[in-house]
Design an enzyme around this catalytic site. Sequence first.
Site, short mmCIF file in Angstrom:
data_model
loop_
_atom_site.label_atom_id
_atom_site.label_comp_id
_atom_site.label_asym_id
_atom_site.label_seq_id
_atom_site.Cartn_x
_atom_site.Cartn_y
_atom_site.Cartn_z
N GLY A 202 0.83 -1.20 0.10
CA GLY A 202 -0.02 0.03 0.01
C GLY A 202 0.72 1.39 0.00
N ARG B 286 -14.45 -13.81 -12.11
CA ARG B 286 -14.01 -12.42 -12.04
C ARG B 286 -14.97 -11.32 -12.29
NH1 ARG B 286 -8.38 -12.58 -12.41
NH2 ARG B 286 -7.47 -14.38 -12.93
N ILE C 162 -6.51 -9.43 -12.66
CA ILE C 162 -6.84 -9.04 -13.77
C ILE C 162 -8.21 -8.62 -13.65
CG2 ILE C 162 -7.53 -9.82 -16.08
CD1 ILE C 162 -5.04 -11.76 -16.00
N HIS D 243 2.29 0.27 -13.19
CA HIS D 243 3.13 -1.06 -13.41
C HIS D 243 4.67 -0.47 -13.21
CE1 HIS D 243 3.72 -4.91 -14.95
NE2 HIS D 243 4.60 -4.43 -15.89
N VAL E 146 -3.89 -7.03 -20.30
CA VAL E 146 -3.26 -6.79 -19.01
C VAL E 146 -1.88 -5.75 -19.49
CG1 VAL E 146 -1.22 -7.94 -17.64
CG2 VAL E 146 -3.58 -9.09 -18.42
N ASP E 147 -1.90 -4.89 -18.54
CA ASP E 147 -0.77 -3.61 -18.57
C ASP E 147 -0.51 -2.96 -19.78
OD1 ASP E 147 -0.15 -4.35 -15.91
OD2 ASP E 147 1.20 -5.99 -16.55
N GLU F 11 7.56 5.78 -8.25
CA GLU F 11 6.14 5.54 -8.39
C GLU F 11 5.56 6.46 -7.52
OE1 GLU F 11 5.63 1.08 -9.76
OE2 GLU F 11 5.62 1.31 -7.52
C1 GAR Z 1 4.10 -1.22 -7.22
O1 GAR Z 1 5.32 -1.42 -7.40
C2 GAR Z 1 3.15 -1.43 -8.56
O2 GAR Z 1 3.95 -0.86 -9.59
C3 GAR Z 1 2.84 -2.93 -8.69
O3 GAR Z 1 2.88 -3.39 -7.44
C4 GAR Z 1 3.49 -2.92 -6.43
C5 GAR Z 1 2.66 -2.31 -5.22
O4 GAR Z 1 3.27 -1.67 -4.48
N1 GAR Z 1 1.83 -3.11 -9.65
C6 GAR Z 1 1.93 -4.11 -10.57
O5 GAR Z 1 2.82 -4.99 -10.67
C7 GAR Z 1 0.77 -4.17 -11.60
N2 GAR Z 1 0.89 -4.91 -12.55
P1 GAR Z 1 2.56 -0.98 -2.99
O6 GAR Z 1 1.65 -1.93 -2.53
O7 GAR Z 1 3.73 -0.65 -2.18
O8 GAR Z 1 2.00 0.32 -3.59
#
Ligand code: GAR
Length: 219
Positions: A34, A87, A114, A131, A166-167, A196
């Site tokens: 999170g 889903r 997904i 991502h 996806v993505d 991010e």
């Molecule tokens: C992040 O790095 C995000 O880019 C990735 O999950 C992580 C969540 O981190 N998302 C994916 O891989 C989606 N395909 P967080 O829970 O610490 O925010």
Amino acid sequence: MDDECYSTLIVPAIGTWPRFDSPLRLGVMASGTGTNFEALHNAITCGDLDAQIRVLVVNKAGCGAIARAERLGIRCEFKDHRLFPTREAMDEELVRTFQNEGVEAVVMAGWMRIVTPVLIDAFPGKLINIHPSLLPSFKGMDAIGQCLAAGVTIAGCTVHEVLNDVDAGPILAQAAVPILSGDNRDRLNRRIQTQEHRLLPWATALAGQRWRSATRTQG
Ligand code: GAR
């Protein structure tokens, strides 16, 4: 080289944060620790991102995002995907939850499932995802491992609109993160996540400008 001692490129560059007629009403989805959810919250509380998080939805019992929501005083709903037959049924429940909370747009902030057209079509152009790669490279699981295995020298992260693939979907913003000698998954992941946390609030603000101007055009 020290972890913090390198240059990063965010495109489009972070400029003046837009203000809206009223704050964006966001729903957020998370499956993991999170940190991106908290970065959105921090950007709101410091006055950068003109938005409110109406509800956080998580799909993993005990995930870190739940504890963060409690600490930050944000409504959190746990939806156990294993209890839904399909889903689509899960996504119908997500749509209901967001609509009940008056959400206008949804941010997938580390959502590791997904999603289907049930959710995508309920928020057309208003469902965005982060991502940890420079899309369209390294889609899917373990993007950072894929990137290290490929031997590229620039990694990064992408925020994009979600399409039924996806993505994939129109890119809103990206941050480039150089790969340093001796990098491993943990080190690179840490540096990508730092970017991010800057990129996601900014990309949400950029998307918000489109969402709100589209609303005005429609009526
Ligand atoms: C992040 O790095 C995000 O880019 C990735 O999950 C992580 C969540 O981190 N998302 C994916 O891989 C989606 N395909 P967080 O829970 O610490 O925010």
